[in-house]
Design an enzyme around this catalytic site. Structure first.
Site, PDB file in Angstrom:
ATOM      1  N   HIS A 121       0.866  -1.184   0.000  1.00 52.30           N
ATOM      2  CA  HIS A 121       0.000   0.000   0.000  1.00 52.30           C
ATOM      3  C   HIS A 121       0.897   1.226   0.000  1.00 52.30           C
ATOM      4  CE1 HIS A 121      -2.806   2.964   1.759  1.00 52.30           C
ATOM      5  NE2 HIS A 121      -3.796   2.148   1.430  1.00 52.30           N
ATOM      6  N   GLN A 201      -4.382  -5.310   6.747  1.00 55.48           N
ATOM      7  CA  GLN A 201      -5.351  -6.203   6.112  1.00 55.48           C
ATOM      8  C   GLN A 201      -5.381  -7.584   6.752  1.00 55.48           C
ATOM      9  OE1 GLN A 201      -7.573  -5.424   3.741  1.00 55.48           O
ATOM     10  NE2 GLN A 201      -6.861  -3.297   3.671  1.00 55.48           N
ATOM     11  N   LYS A 224     -10.575  -1.506  10.537  1.00 57.85           N
ATOM     12  CA  LYS A 224     -10.758  -2.651   9.645  1.00 57.85           C
ATOM     13  C   LYS A 224     -11.147  -3.918  10.404  1.00 57.85           C
ATOM     14  CE  LYS A 224      -7.329  -0.839   6.365  1.00 57.85           C
ATOM     15  NZ  LYS A 224      -8.206  -0.375   5.277  1.00 57.85           N
TER      16      LYS A 224
END
Length: 404
Positions: A121, A201, A224
Site C-alpha cells: 500500500h 489487512q 478494519k
C-alpha cells in the site's frame, strides 16, 4: 458453525437499503462495519466517564485511564506482545509506519538499504521514500510474479549486510495474497535487518503472534477489525522502541521540561504525545473482545467459504480475469472484465445496492505491473453470505451486458 443471521443482526447498517436495494457490503478491505456493542461502547464512554487520562486525580479521570490501559493490555494479549508498553496507540497503520520511519532517520546513513515489496500500500512505500531522501538510504523492491506472489528467490539476492530494514505487508490489500512473513523475518534478521510488518489487512482475518513471528514492528488499524476509525496500534519490540527518538513532542511524552533541557517519559508514553483518541482506544478493546468471542478459527472458515464460492461464480463470467491467484489468500478478490473500465462496473452495481471498491486501491505499482488502470475489489467479512455473493455476480453480469 457460525449463526450468520444472528451475527448480521448485531450490525445495524447491514439492514439498511442503498438506492432502494438491500445493502450488500463488500468493501471490508477499506473499512469493516461495526456491531452494536462497539457503537454502544463509544456512546457509553462519552455518557459516563468522559475525561482526560493519565493526568487527573479525580474519579472520572481515573476511570478513563483504567479503561484505556485495560484496553492496551487486551491488545497486548491479543497479539501476544511480551510487555504492554510495547503496544502503542496510534491513529492507524499509516501513523504507526510514519512513527517508525521518523525514528530511523537518526539511524540510517547514506548507502544503507531498505527493502519493500511490490505488493505494498502507498502508506508502506511513501514514508520509506521520504526517509531515503532524508538519509541517503536506497530503496529496493522485492518483485512479484503473475500470480501476485513475492519472488522469494529475488528477495534472497537483494538481502545483504547493507539491508537495514525490510518492510512488507502481511496480506495484500489489493490482491488478498498472504505473504510468507515468518520466513521473510527470519532471513532479514540473519543479515541484521529490522522488520516492520504492515498488518492492516491481516488483523480482521487472523490473530498475529508477534513473539512467534519475531517481527520488530507490527502496525495495524482498528477500523478494519470492527473498531472505530482513527484508531490503530504499533507494536514494537522494547529494545527498538528504546532506540528510536520520539515521533512528536508535547504533553504526556515528557518526564521533565525546562527551557534548558527536556527528558522523555518511559514507554509507551514516550510515543504518545497529546490527548489521544481515548474513546477509540477503549472501544478498540471492545471490538477485539467481540472478534475473539466469535473466534478467529470460525472467522477464517466462513471467509474461506465465501472466497471459494465467489471465485467459482465470478469465473463463470466470460472475459473476467482475477488478479492475485496465489495459493495463500485472504477473502479478497480483485477482478476486471475485458474491455470495460472497473469504475463503470462499480458505478452500475452500486445502483443495485452493492458496495465494492474500484481503482488502484492505493497500490499503483501493482496495477502498473499488470498494465491495468485498476480493479474491481470485492472484500468479504465473516458477516457476509453466499447469497450476497450470488447477488453481486448477477449484478456484474447485468453491468457487463449494459456496457458491452
Amino acid at each position: 458453525m457460525l449463526d450468520i443471521q444472528k451475527i448480521r443482526a448485531e450490525f445495524p447498517i447491514l439492514s439498511e437499503k442503498v438506492n432502494g436495494k438491500p445493502l450488500v457490503y463488500f468493501d471490508n478491505g477499506a473499512t469493516s462495519q461495526k456491531p452494536q456493542i462497539v457503537i454502544d461502547a463509544e456512546a457509553k464512554y462519552y455518557q459516563e466517564i468522559n475525561a482526560n487520562i493519565h493526568r487527573g486525580v479525580h474519579t472520572l479521570s481515573q476511570l478513563a485511564t483504567d479503561a484505556y490501559e485495560i484496553s492496551r493490555v487486551k491488545i497486548q494479549h491479543h497479539i501476544n506482545a511480551k510487555f504492554s508498553h510495547e503496544v502503542l496507540f496510534t491513529s492507524g497503520t499509516t501513523h504507526g509506519i510514519n512513527l517508525v520511519t521518523n525514528g530511523f532517520a537518526s539511524i540510517l546513513k547514506p548507502g544503507d538499504e531498505i527493502l519493500v515489496s511490490a505488493l505494498e500500500h502507498h502508506s508502506n512505500i511513501v514514508p520509506w521514500q521520504m526517509l531515503c531522501e532524508k538519509t541517503g538510504a536506497v530503496l529496493k523492491v522485492i518483485p512479484i510474479n503473475e500470480d501476485g506472489e513475492l519472488i522469494m528467490e529475488t528477495f534472497d539476492v537483494l538481502l545483504s549486510e547493507k539491508t537495514k530494514v525490510v518492510t512488507v505487508n502481511h496480506i495484500s490489500n489489493a490482491l488478498g495474497i498472504i505473504n510468507p512473513i515468518k520466513s521473510i523475518i527470519e532471513k532479514a534478521h540473519a543479515v541484521g535487518a529490522a522488520v516492520l510488518i504492515d498488518g492492516a489487512q491481516a488483523v480482521p482475518h487472523l490473530k498475529p503472534d508477534v513473539q512467534d513471528l519475531d517481527c520488530d514492528f507490527y502496525a495495524f488499524s482498528g477500523h478494519k477489525m470492527c473498531g472505530p476509525t482513527g484508531t490503530g496500534i504499533l507494536y514494537g519490540k522494547e529494545e527498538w522502541l528504546n532506540k528510536l527518538p520520539p515521533y512528536q513532542g508535547g504533553g504526556e511524552m515528557i518526564k521533565e521540561v525546562t527551557f534548558e533541557k527536556t527528558t522523555y517519559a518511559d514507554l509507551p508514553h514516550k510515543f504518545e504525545a497529546g490527548t489521544p483518541n481515548i474513546a477509540g482506544g477503549i472501544v478498540l478493546g471492545t471490538a477485539i473482545d467481540y472478534l475473539n468471542n466469535i473466534g478467529f478459527h470460525n472467522i477464517q472458515k466462513q471467509e474461506q467459504k465465501l472466497l471459494e464460492h465467489a471465485t467459482k461464480r465470478l469465473l463463470e463470467i466470460e472475459g473476467l480475469k482475477i488478479y492475485g491467484t496465489g495459493k495463500n489468500k485472504a477473502s479478497v478478490i480483485s477482478f476486471n472484465i475485458d474491455g470495460i473500465h472497473p469504475y463503470d462496473i462499480g458505478s452500475i452495481i452500486d445502483k443495485l445496492g452493492i458496495a465494492v471498491r474500484t481503482g488502484h486501491h492505493c497500490a499503483q505499482p501493482i496495477m502498473n505491473f499488470f498494465c491495468i488502470p485498476g480493479t474491481i475489489r470485492a472484500s468479504f467479512s465473516f458477516y457476509n453470505t453466499i447469497e450476497e455473493i450470488d447477488v453481486m455476480v448477477e449484478a456484474v453480469k447485468k453491468a457487463k451486458t449494459m456496457l458491452s
